[in-house]
Design a protein around this motif. Sequence first.
Motif, PDB file in Angstrom:
ATOM      1  N   THR A 349       0.840  -1.203   0.000  1.00 34.87           N
ATOM      2  CA  THR A 349       0.000   0.000   0.000  1.00 34.87           C
ATOM      3  C   THR A 349       0.868   1.243   0.000  1.00 34.87           C
ATOM      4  OG1 THR A 349      -0.106   0.010   2.414  1.00 34.87           O
ATOM      5  CG2 THR A 349      -1.836  -1.201   1.239  1.00 34.87           C
ATOM      6  N   LEU A 350       0.278   2.331  -0.472  1.00 31.56           N
ATOM      7  CA  LEU A 350       1.022   3.579  -0.628  1.00 31.56           C
ATOM      8  C   LEU A 350       1.432   4.148   0.723  1.00 31.56           C
ATOM      9  CD1 LEU A 350       2.018   5.888  -2.423  1.00 31.56           C
ATOM     10  CD2 LEU A 350      -0.253   6.890  -2.259  1.00 31.56           C
ATOM     11  N   SER A 604      12.778   0.566  -8.093  1.00 35.28           N
ATOM     12  CA  SER A 604      12.056   1.259  -7.031  1.00 35.28           C
ATOM     13  C   SER A 604      10.579   1.255  -7.362  1.00 35.28           C
ATOM     14  CB  SER A 604      12.573   2.691  -6.885  1.00 35.28           C
ATOM     15  OG  SER A 604      11.926   3.370  -5.835  1.00 35.28           O
ATOM     16  N   VAL A 605       9.780   1.794  -6.450  1.00 35.98           N
ATOM     17  CA  VAL A 605       8.354   2.021  -6.688  1.00 35.98           C
ATOM     18  C   VAL A 605       8.072   3.496  -6.456  1.00 35.98           C
ATOM     19  CG1 VAL A 605       7.515  -0.294  -6.195  1.00 35.98           C
ATOM     20  CG2 VAL A 605       7.845   1.308  -4.330  1.00 35.98           C
ATOM     21  N   LEU A 606       7.196   4.054  -7.283  1.00 35.30           N
ATOM     22  CA  LEU A 606       6.901   5.479  -7.223  1.00 35.30           C
ATOM     23  C   LEU A 606       5.394   5.683  -7.191  1.00 35.30           C
ATOM     24  CD1 LEU A 606       9.379   6.719  -9.978  1.00 35.30           C
ATOM     25  CD2 LEU A 606       9.767   6.688  -7.514  1.00 35.30           C
ATOM     26  N   PRO A 607       4.899   6.609  -6.351  1.00 33.79           N
ATOM     27  CA  PRO A 607       3.461   6.901  -6.333  1.00 33.79           C
ATOM     28  C   PRO A 607       3.080   7.786  -7.515  1.00 33.79           C
ATOM     29  CG  PRO A 607       4.600   8.264  -4.717  1.00 33.79           C
ATOM     30  CD  PRO A 607       5.639   7.368  -5.324  1.00 33.79           C
ATOM     31  N   VAL A 608       2.193   7.285  -8.363  1.00 37.97           N
ATOM     32  CA  VAL A 608       1.789   8.002  -9.568  1.00 37.97           C
ATOM     33  C   VAL A 608       0.265   8.019  -9.634  1.00 37.97           C
ATOM     34  CG1 VAL A 608       1.945   8.102 -12.087  1.00 37.97           C
ATOM     35  CG2 VAL A 608       3.876   7.253 -10.754  1.00 37.97           C
ATOM     36  N   LYS A 609      -0.282   9.156 -10.034  1.00 39.46           N
ATOM     37  CA  LYS A 609      -1.734   9.286 -10.178  1.00 39.46           C
ATOM     38  C   LYS A 609      -2.133   8.805 -11.566  1.00 39.46           C
ATOM     39  CE  LYS A 609      -3.849  12.804  -8.415  1.00 39.46           C
ATOM     40  NZ  LYS A 609      -4.367  14.173  -8.150  1.00 39.46           N
ATOM     41  N   LEU A 610      -2.942   7.744 -11.575  1.00 38.52           N
ATOM     42  CA  LEU A 610      -3.407   7.208 -12.845  1.00 38.52           C
ATOM     43  C   LEU A 610      -4.744   6.499 -12.639  1.00 38.52           C
ATOM     44  CD1 LEU A 610      -2.552   4.012 -12.405  1.00 38.52           C
ATOM     45  CD2 LEU A 610      -0.349   4.831 -13.145  1.00 38.52           C
ATOM     46  N   TYR A 611      -5.311   6.027 -13.748  1.00 33.85           N
ATOM     47  CA  TYR A 611      -6.636   5.420 -13.712  1.00 33.85           C
ATOM     48  C   TYR A 611      -6.532   3.906 -13.554  1.00 33.85           C
ATOM     49  CZ  TYR A 611      -9.197   9.615 -15.081  1.00 33.85           C
ATOM     50  OH  TYR A 611      -9.771  10.863 -15.105  1.00 33.85           O
ATOM     51  N   SER A 612      -7.408   3.374 -12.710  1.00 38.07           N
ATOM     52  CA  SER A 612      -7.620   1.929 -12.678  1.00 38.07           C
ATOM     53  C   SER A 612      -8.812   1.611 -13.571  1.00 38.07           C
ATOM     54  CB  SER A 612      -7.895   1.449 -11.256  1.00 38.07           C
ATOM     55  OG  SER A 612      -9.103   2.020 -10.759  1.00 38.07           O
ATOM     56  N   ASP A 613      -8.787   0.447 -14.173  1.00 38.47           N
ATOM     57  CA  ASP A 613      -9.788   0.063 -15.169  1.00 38.47           C
ATOM     58  C   ASP A 613     -10.516  -1.179 -14.671  1.00 38.47           C
ATOM     59  OD1 ASP A 613     -11.318  -0.405 -17.353  1.00 38.47           O
ATOM     60  OD2 ASP A 613      -9.705  -0.342 -18.815  1.00 38.47           O
ATOM     61  N   ALA A 614     -11.796  -1.028 -14.357  1.00 36.78           N
ATOM     62  CA  ALA A 614     -12.602  -2.156 -13.883  1.00 36.78           C
ATOM     63  C   ALA A 614     -13.696  -2.448 -14.904  1.00 36.78           C
ATOM     64  CB  ALA A 614     -13.217  -1.841 -12.516  1.00 36.78           C
ATOM     65  N   ARG A 615     -13.777  -3.695 -15.339  1.00 29.38           N
ATOM     66  CA  ARG A 615     -14.781  -4.095 -16.314  1.00 29.38           C
ATOM     67  C   ARG A 615     -15.638  -5.200 -15.702  1.00 29.38           C
ATOM     68  NH1 ARG A 615     -12.070  -3.177 -22.192  1.00 29.38           N
ATOM     69  NH2 ARG A 615     -10.417  -1.766 -21.532  1.00 29.38           N
ATOM     70  N   ASN A 616     -16.947  -5.015 -15.770  1.00 25.91           N
ATOM     71  CA  ASN A 616     -17.877  -5.945 -15.139  1.00 25.91           C
ATOM     72  C   ASN A 616     -18.914  -6.410 -16.146  1.00 25.91           C
ATOM     73  OD1 ASN A 616     -16.772  -5.550 -12.424  1.00 25.91           O
ATOM     74  ND2 ASN A 616     -17.677  -3.510 -12.565  1.00 25.91           N
ATOM     75  N   LEU A 989       1.122   2.724  -6.642  1.00 25.15           N
ATOM     76  CA  LEU A 989       2.562   2.500  -6.569  1.00 25.15           C
ATOM     77  C   LEU A 989       3.002   1.847  -7.879  1.00 25.15           C
ATOM     78  CD1 LEU A 989       3.066   1.269  -2.906  1.00 25.15           C
ATOM     79  CD2 LEU A 989       3.755   3.447  -3.879  1.00 25.15           C
ATOM     80  N   VAL A 990       3.676   2.613  -8.691  1.00 24.39           N
ATOM     81  CA  VAL A 990       4.149   2.130  -9.994  1.00 24.39           C
ATOM     82  C   VAL A 990       5.552   1.567  -9.822  1.00 24.39           C
ATOM     83  CG1 VAL A 990       4.757   2.801 -12.344  1.00 24.39           C
ATOM     84  CG2 VAL A 990       2.727   3.760 -11.258  1.00 24.39           C
ATOM     85  N   GLN A 991       5.741   0.346 -10.266  1.00 20.33           N
ATOM     86  CA  GLN A 991       7.039  -0.312 -10.144  1.00 20.33           C
ATOM     87  C   GLN A 991       7.941   0.105 -11.301  1.00 20.33           C
ATOM     88  OE1 GLN A 991       4.919  -3.858 -10.368  1.00 20.33           O
ATOM     89  NE2 GLN A 991       4.876  -4.276  -8.179  1.00 20.33           N
ATOM     90  N   VAL A 992       9.163   0.465 -10.986  1.00 23.27           N
ATOM     91  CA  VAL A 992      10.115   0.974 -11.965  1.00 23.27           C
ATOM     92  C   VAL A 992      11.315   0.041 -12.015  1.00 23.27           C
ATOM     93  CG1 VAL A 992      11.553   2.917 -12.654  1.00 23.27           C
ATOM     94  CG2 VAL A 992       9.377   3.328 -11.484  1.00 23.27           C
ATOM     95  N   GLY A 993      11.748  -0.282 -13.205  1.00 26.08           N
ATOM     96  CA  GLY A 993      12.935  -1.105 -13.384  1.00 26.08           C
ATOM     97  C   GLY A 993      13.771  -0.569 -14.525  1.00 26.08           C
TER      98      GLY A 993
END
Length: 1058
Positions: A349-350, A604-616, A989-993
């Motif tokens: 979690t963030l 590392s991991v970085l906190p980034v504002k982005l959209y989650s996509d939920a399909r039902n 939390l976006v994972q960066v490599g």
Amino acid sequence: MRMGPDVPLLNDHKQEFLLKRFPQTVLGGPRFKLGHCAPPYVYVNQIILFLLPWVFGGIGTLLYQLNVLQDFCTVAVSGGLMLAAAIIVQATNLFARQKAASVERMRVSTLTDEDEWEFSSCMGSETVKFIISGKKYIINVIFHSILSGVLCGLGTWYLLPNRIASLYEGNIGGTVMIFVFGWVTVCIGEYSLIINTASETATYQALDTYEIVPLMRPFYIFVFIAVDLAHRFLADIPALTLANQILHIVFLCLPLLWTLGILPPLDALFLWGMEQVLELGLGGSPMSSNLSLLHSFLGSQPFSKTSLQAIMGYVLIVLLLATWILGEIQTVYLLGLFRNPFYPKDVMTLNVYMKKQKVLKKLGVLRRILLTLVSPFAMIAFLSLDNSLHHLPSIYISIGFSRSFRMVNFKSIDTGIRLLLVGIIRNRLFQFVSKLRFVLTVLLTSWTEKKQRRKSTATLITLNVVFFPVVLALVALSALLSSPLLPLFSLPVFLIGFPRPVRSWPGPVGATACICPDTIYYQQMIPSLTTVLESAFSVGSLVLGTPHLILFIVFQGLELQETSCHTAEAHRVDEIFEMAFEHEEHSHVLSFNHHFGNILTPCSVLPVKLYSDARNILSGIIDSPENRNQLKEDFIKVLLWVLVQYCYEKSKTHGMLDIRPKSMVESPPVESPEVFSKPQQNAVERGSPWKDDDDGLSVESVEEWTDDSNLFDDEPSKKLPKSKGMQSRGVTPRPLFSLPGSVEIHTTETEVPEAASVNKLYKTVVLGLPAVDTGKQWGLMDLPPVKFTNLYSELLCIPEGWRTAPLPVTKLHDMKQRFPEDWYHFVLHQLDFSHLKGKPPSIHGDLVKDTALKDLYVQGVLPCCIAIFGIDDTVPSPGHIFRAYNGVLPWSVCLDWLTAKQELFQLALQAFRYSVKLMVDKASLGPVENFKELLNCLEEYHSDWYVGLVSEKEWQQAVLQEKPYLFSLGHDSNMGVYTSRILTIQDFLVQVGKLNSEAVRGQWANLSWELLYATNDDEERYSIQAHPVLLRNLTIQAADPPLGYPVYSSEPLHVPLL
């Protein structure tokens, strides 16, 4: 896509094509393998033209050997003969092209699969055009002809037997070999320059617009000749003599180097040269475009006591180690091998991650202080104590000092040649290690990955092991040249690619992308990601290979649509990041990185504002009759709220109307709905009226819904019928009559005579349609003008044109019972009139009591309901709901009226979509208990949601504006179910490599060779198959178009690191 080891490297069609092209590349342009029979003179003519420079050079050589001419006269004779021959050759080609009966586009100088030539004679136009490709521009005809003469003359001088013999102390065998094979090299260069340009394996540009490729082989010949000329005219320098002897031998290998593609094209050569000088000599870094590289290269200015200096040297070493250690501590894996014990054990979690990251951030701040404040001044102190400051610095000293000061972000005098060498060695050593790791990864995974194991794998691995010293030498030479190591067809067969800029592609980075609907989500994410990357680079949690304080980042995004290859590689990427960031098993110190061989290393991991996509899937919701029946009732409430809000906001925007000081104000008469008037023949054009069957289809909407169309597309095309039931209103209204206290009704001039004759009485016109309304009364609503009982009612008065729907009188009376009067009163009580001055305290109650205002909303809301659901009181089908959500409505008596008023239509469509969203929410979260809760839902939809279609422009705008939520309705034709899609913006939390840069460059080099030279564009070819270790498919997709296909590519974005 077919996957596995049996996928062919080249299909049969491409194999035949490559076998035609390869001999042409080796010989510099002659086409001896055509794939079909050709007359002998075609081959004889090419052989004669190929040997022509040797013949002219042989004449000059013979005259020189017989002492008839001096060496410079020999050059003139051979060059003059070649110049004359080149002019004749080009003139012949121009004549043949002009003689052709039909004007056709000039052929490109490459052999294609469909080449079928019909030869009529030895000197026929088809024969000439086949052998001699010609030039696009007249200037090139002249320039290349002159250059061919100079090349032949200097080549004759370079290969004079007496000169070669003196260079090798009379070695006859060596002289003969150099003379014979040297002339073969010259003939290859001449043929490529003046007759027909070969397809080069070292291809940098997809198109040779300015005919630069023909100059490539002559250029390298001139380089060797230039060294020989320097040796002739300069003093006897042993080093130059040795270099000339070696280069004469290497000169014989030029055809091999051209064939293998080791020598770069001229544009790539000069760009690579500038980049190497900028990076190694002047302390710069690779640029993202040619203009940036040229500007940085031209803008770099080179500027030129001892025990104390040694102490400062040790201080610099300590600072170097300290900054490196502080940067390494902030990564998840130390040296890419062992998990960092100081890194948070479990990142889920963030909030938890940010708390655990505070200590590492403090170390990052310390590292940035050492790097940007302490280290530069320490370096200045070290350089200022250098003894070279006491005398005039040499060019080497100047370059060395310039690079040193640039590395500390200052421009001043330099440190010396030793620092220059240290920088070069360090750079090449890191490249060597990365390339060697890439080689070992390709070798091992060709056997360990079962889907990569081919029949030839064991043989190739054995050859690599036996000839490992040769492989090691290739790796070292590739690192020395800073050129990519090319794995042929992604197999463990390694070649040295030609040197090119680090960005690998000729165009500027970020210039092109394959735009698709997914692009918009990258555009939304990039500003937030840039901010967090700036912070990460500054504190050292992400370490750069350059110490500069100015950084440009280019973002590229891949398609979000899943494929079999993407899924295989994406699963491995997720597994690598999971192992690094989310597993509790890392509680013990220095756990090993199980994916060390992969080209991806987590950072590392970085906190980034982005959209989650939920399909039902909406099964059980949209197909429930109860929910669909409730949708009709909710729609009237939602539309009523939308119209009230529209009028309320409009009155606030335009200010309060001029309200006369009367006790009451009369509204315009509530017009009786116009009876839909159409001649009988129009019924034939339109067909029968709409009937609400099980699927909600309209049999008359043949143009929109045909047997060939897919009724269940995600977003049907919107083909809305044009308004034909009413005459269009003119822009210049004229009053018909005026009653005291009433608002005047306007109409067009064409309607005035008829209106006057009937004294505003409406005619009854029978529709020319089948009698689906048997038993219903279509009459007139002869209602008197309704007076507003409250002067503030004008603020909420709907536009005049929205009250003229062509409804049957009886139907209107029947539907009045469905009008939600309690909800109407509740909505009015929630309006805020605080912006009005002098308003009475009972304004809400007065509005509620004004029945005239209510009747206006009845006239506006109920026809919209009929237009959406039809005139019959039936439950809408799921298909009807889906099509109506997409704006495709079946015909009804109110449809033309509604679509003619686009503003009202859009409000009704918005209300319907809100109603669908409300239906989904009520089915998922529970029923709405009261009016207050319903109002809160609608206000939330209006402020925080975008409810619409993914394909609409407003959807993209909502994403860029970072609307908190987005909702869309869809249909899965494969599964036959209706779906919903909800986007929610939040911090993730976006994972960066980081990827092994040499692995990426090597795969891109092979991609360039396969597509531009071998034209191997088969979508199922082996080299594009999924490779979970090399991430081959994702890497190739990220290449610049047209070879790759990223869906998003940004311009270089400036990121300050201070």
